[in-house]
Scaffold this active site. Structure first.
Site, PDB file in Angstrom:
ATOM      1  N   GLN A   1      -1.279   4.306  -8.734  1.00  0.00           N
ATOM      2  CA  GLN A   1      -1.224   3.341  -7.635  1.00  0.00           C
ATOM      3  C   GLN A   1      -1.245   1.914  -8.190  1.00  0.00           C
ATOM      4  O   GLN A   1      -2.129   1.553  -8.957  1.00  0.00           O
ATOM      5  CB  GLN A   1      -2.421   3.582  -6.689  1.00  0.00           C
ATOM      6  CG  GLN A   1      -2.382   2.756  -5.429  1.00  0.00           C
ATOM      7  CD  GLN A   1      -1.193   3.079  -4.526  1.00  0.00           C
ATOM      8  OE1 GLN A   1      -0.912   4.240  -4.244  1.00  0.00           O
ATOM      9  NE2 GLN A   1      -0.476   2.057  -4.078  1.00  0.00           N
TER      10      GLN A   1
ATOM     11  N   LYS B   1      -1.457   9.490   1.128  1.00  0.00           N
ATOM     12  CA  LYS B   1      -0.669  10.381   0.267  1.00  0.00           C
ATOM     13  C   LYS B   1      -1.347  11.749   0.161  1.00  0.00           C
ATOM     14  O   LYS B   1      -0.693  12.788   0.236  1.00  0.00           O
ATOM     15  CB  LYS B   1      -0.478   9.751  -1.120  1.00  0.00           C
ATOM     16  CG  LYS B   1       0.515   8.603  -1.076  1.00  0.00           C
ATOM     17  CD  LYS B   1       0.487   7.706  -2.301  1.00  0.00           C
ATOM     18  CE  LYS B   1       1.369   6.473  -2.036  1.00  0.00           C
ATOM     19  NZ  LYS B   1       1.273   5.443  -3.038  1.00  0.00           N
TER      20      LYS B   1
ATOM     21  N   ASP C   1       7.558   8.517  -8.421  1.00  0.00           N
ATOM     22  CA  ASP C   1       7.749   7.184  -7.848  1.00  0.00           C
ATOM     23  C   ASP C   1       9.133   6.622  -8.198  1.00  0.00           C
ATOM     24  O   ASP C   1       9.586   5.658  -7.595  1.00  0.00           O
ATOM     25  CB  ASP C   1       6.696   6.217  -8.432  1.00  0.00           C
ATOM     26  CG  ASP C   1       5.648   5.828  -7.410  1.00  0.00           C
ATOM     27  OD1 ASP C   1       5.897   6.004  -6.207  1.00  0.00           O
ATOM     28  OD2 ASP C   1       4.584   5.337  -7.830  1.00  0.00           O
TER      29      ASP C   1
END
Ligand code: NAD
Length: 285
Positions: free
Chosen positions: A97, A53, A120
């Site tokens: 995460q 990322k 997200d």
């Protein structure tokens, strides 16, 4: 029939070029998109995802901030870091995460992220907005699947889409996105009886199960579009999907490979969402 391959790597590269151009444009207006990634603990798979990322951000001219926290960090400290990032104008996207250590409640953490920075697309506000067809940050893997189909000129309206898997991050939202595009959607899961009966009706079959080579030719209708979300290791330790590519590619009309299928789209859509958030922040100022 031998299926046409939907090349996710190529489609992702094309999308990333478009994103990079747009990043440049908004940089000229004074805003550099910034993504904050919080990594708790040292799970090796999570470390790899986070590294990818960061790399994608750099390649597209975005800022990325990696916040590493020890496994034993308290939930309170994590929540207060998120609150700080929620108020930081240089940060447009916040990603925690997953998975998190057991002593931290995932739901609480996700809900603490500002819906405006929830790139997200996991916050219940964004999920609710998506369900009601409003503008929202769409979850990255399902969104990536929709873009793959769009870029391949595969029409959706009126098609029967069968989704195998009902996780909150893939199965459920991808079915919803297809419904929003006027498909007829069937969900299958671990308690579904006679899976084959359902999957054989699919014009578009989405496999998000997490079991190597689970979907066989017998599950697939001739000429169907087969999207393989799985990222698994087979007995030999080799990366493979949820679909038995060798046999299903002989029967399907289109198929995504693993790797180079859905995978590259996930980070691409994360970058897209971060850019979108940065652009929206311009309009709010
Ligand atoms: P999950 O474990 O949360 O969900 C798996 C789903 O499969 C469950 O809903 C379960 O009901 C269903 N299932 C299990 N056994 C079944 C069976 N025998 N028959 C029918 N359904 C069954 O997994 P997930 O997070 O949705 O991920 C699925 C796969 O996709 C994994 O391999 C994961 O690594 C991969 N994944 C890939 C990406 C990507 O970027 N390509 C992103 C997320 C997940």
């Amino acid at each position: 029939m031998t299926a046409s391959i939907i090349n996710g790597k190529e489609i992702a590269a094309k999308k990333r070029m478009e994103i990079a151009e747009e990043v440049n444009r908004i940089k000229n207006l004074g805003v550099t998109p910034g993504l904050a990634v919080i990594l708790v603990g040292d799970n090796p798979a999570s470390q790899t995802y986070v590294k990818n990322k960061e790399k994608a951000c750099q390649e597209l001219g975005m800022n990325s901030v990696l916040i590493k926290m020890p496994e034993e960090i308290s939930e309170e400290s994590l929540l207060s870091k998120i609150a700080e990032l929620n108020n930081d104008p240089s940060i447009h996207g916040i990603l925690v995460q997953l998975p998190l250590p057991k002593h931290i409640e995932e739901k609480k953490v996700i809900e603490s992220i500002s819906p405006f920075k929830d790139v997200d697309g996991f916050h219940p506000i964004n999920i609710g907005r998506m369900m009601t067809g409003q503008d929202a940050f769409l979850p990255c893997t399902p969104y990536g699947i929709m873009v793959l189909l769009e870029e391949t000129d595969i029409s959706i309206a009126g098609k029967h889409v069968v989704v195998v898997g009902r996780s909150n991050i893939v199965g459920k939202p991808v079915g919803q996105l297809f419904l929003n595009k006027d498909a007829t959607v069937t969900y299958c899961h671990s308690k579904t009886k006679d899976l084959k009966i359902h999957t054989n009706q699919a014009d578009i079959l989405i496999a998000a199960v997490g079991i190597p080579n689970f979907i066989k030719a017998e599950h697939v209708k001739d000429g169907a579009v087969v999207i393989d979300v799985g990222i698994n290791r087979n007995e030999a330790g080799k990366l493979c999907g949820d679909v038995d590519f060798a046999e299903v590619s002989e029967k399907a009309g289109y198929i995504t490979p693993v790797p180079k299928g859905v995978g590259p789209m996930t980070i691409t859509m994360l970058m897209y969402n971060t850019l979108k958030s940065a652009a929206q922040s311009l309009n709010r100022n």
